[in-house]
Design an enzyme around this catalytic site. Sequence first.
Site, PDB file in Angstrom:
ATOM      1  N   CYS A   1       3.033  -5.156   6.903  1.00  0.00           N
ATOM      2  CA  CYS A   1       2.667  -4.826   5.530  1.00  0.00           C
ATOM      3  C   CYS A   1       3.790  -4.053   4.847  1.00  0.00           C
ATOM      4  O   CYS A   1       4.683  -3.515   5.491  1.00  0.00           O
ATOM      5  CB  CYS A   1       1.372  -4.029   5.498  1.00  0.00           C
ATOM      6  SG  CYS A   1      -0.082  -5.022   5.891  1.00  0.00           S
TER       7      CYS A   1
ATOM      8  N   HIS B   1       0.829  -1.209   0.000  1.00  0.00           N
ATOM      9  CA  HIS B   1       0.000   0.000   0.000  1.00  0.00           C
ATOM     10  C   HIS B   1       0.862   1.257   0.000  1.00  0.00           C
ATOM     11  O   HIS B   1       2.074   1.219   0.213  1.00  0.00           O
ATOM     12  CB  HIS B   1      -0.938  -0.011   1.212  1.00  0.00           C
ATOM     13  CG  HIS B   1      -0.233   0.036   2.547  1.00  0.00           C
ATOM     14  ND1 HIS B   1       0.128   1.216   3.158  1.00  0.00           N
ATOM     15  CD2 HIS B   1       0.146  -0.957   3.394  1.00  0.00           C
ATOM     16  CE1 HIS B   1       0.718   0.955   4.314  1.00  0.00           C
ATOM     17  NE2 HIS B   1       0.733  -0.358   4.490  1.00  0.00           N
TER      18      HIS B   1
END
Length: 451
Positions: free
Chosen positions: A348, A329
């Site tokens: 992440c 992301h």
Amino acid sequence: MATAVCALVPGAIAAQTAQPENLLPRPAEIRGEVVEADTAAFASDPVIQAIDAMAEPEQPAIQQWSVAAAQDLLATIEGIGAEGLTPSDYNPAGLRAAIAAGKGEALDALASKMFAWVVEDLRDGRTPMDSRKQWFVFDPDQDRYPTAKLMADAIASGDVDAALAPIMPEHPDYARLREELAKTPATNSAKRKLIRANMDRWRWLPRDMGSQYLITNVPEYQLRLTVNDRIVRTYRTVVGKPGRTATPQIAESVEGVIFNPTWTVPQSIVKGEGLGARVLGNPAWAKSAGYTATRGANGFVTVVQQPGPTNSLGLMKLDMPNRHAIFLHDTPSRHLFASTNRALSHGCIRTENAMTLAITLAILRGGLTADEAKATMSSGKYTRIGFKQTMPVYITYFTMAQDINGELKQFSDIYGRDAAVLASLDKARVADRSRVTGEQVIIIEDNLQDT
């Protein structure tokens, strides 16, 4: 901006639509803090069952070897050090004696067994699963290239190396490591062992990675968009901190790109850090920060951060459902990409120039034009662009590899994962190895606010 994006996607790349579908299974998402890897879940996965259904009838595990074919196998074993493996693992002395005794059951049994061991190590990797720390990639090569079929081909042709060619790693990074091993003197045992360990890591991956894929080498802090094993574009990354939030090694399928994503805040922040009470108690501040909160009948508070420039996911995230809750992301904290050590997240992978990546993928796989993708991103509205065909993404961990400039480099072992692999090279070969790791899957609640 449309012109710049088009420059990233040459016509030859944009026309590349014949990529095989990613065959890596995606188990249903598992909720909870920690779950055990379930071997049975892989066996029952529809993708794996489909592979099994297409498989040819199995040849016998023990096949009849001519003396000439067995001699060719012995030559392959004696030269297997070039692939980073150890000839003594495959009993060359015993095979030599069996060849001298002539054709018969003893030769058939030993040659078949040693051939199978060679195949397993070249195709699947010599490192046993319990030495692959936080490795959660299911490799379909055992189904695609059955051992007994390869053995039958080797015996029929009398050319063992030719029969083994379909299972050899074909990624250029493997070839580069092989070349480096050949020119590294035996006296430099530490470097040779590190090269061998990272050659083996390539064997852990599917041989066919797809014609278009994303791959990130965690210790390098770089993401690559790759077409036909050639790098088209690179992006700096921020990865998980060492410890419980270290980024695992996985292979998943990107199913789409989400522009202007929302962020459902983990309960470790909503409840544990008091964000829920703050959002409910200070509506003006919550609105300025983009937060909305709802309280259920049972008193459970859910907080969602709405799309916007301050959203903790930034302006895009890749939709890649997986049981680890790991994805790629954007981030509003873009200053972190200037840091040398970028192991800073809670698992992440934050990606530099993420909007360029999102637009490129929306063009390549989502069917949008550059102008449409740009307008979608600029709208400020949550929009998911589903891909017509999924794109594989590989989150890997190589401590010696070619960097994004094509130079062979050693990277810091930020998670301490080398030790177990290196130790396994000094131990006797493990037979009858599992295909999946028994390690815990840690569902990471990525606290995106703390950096």
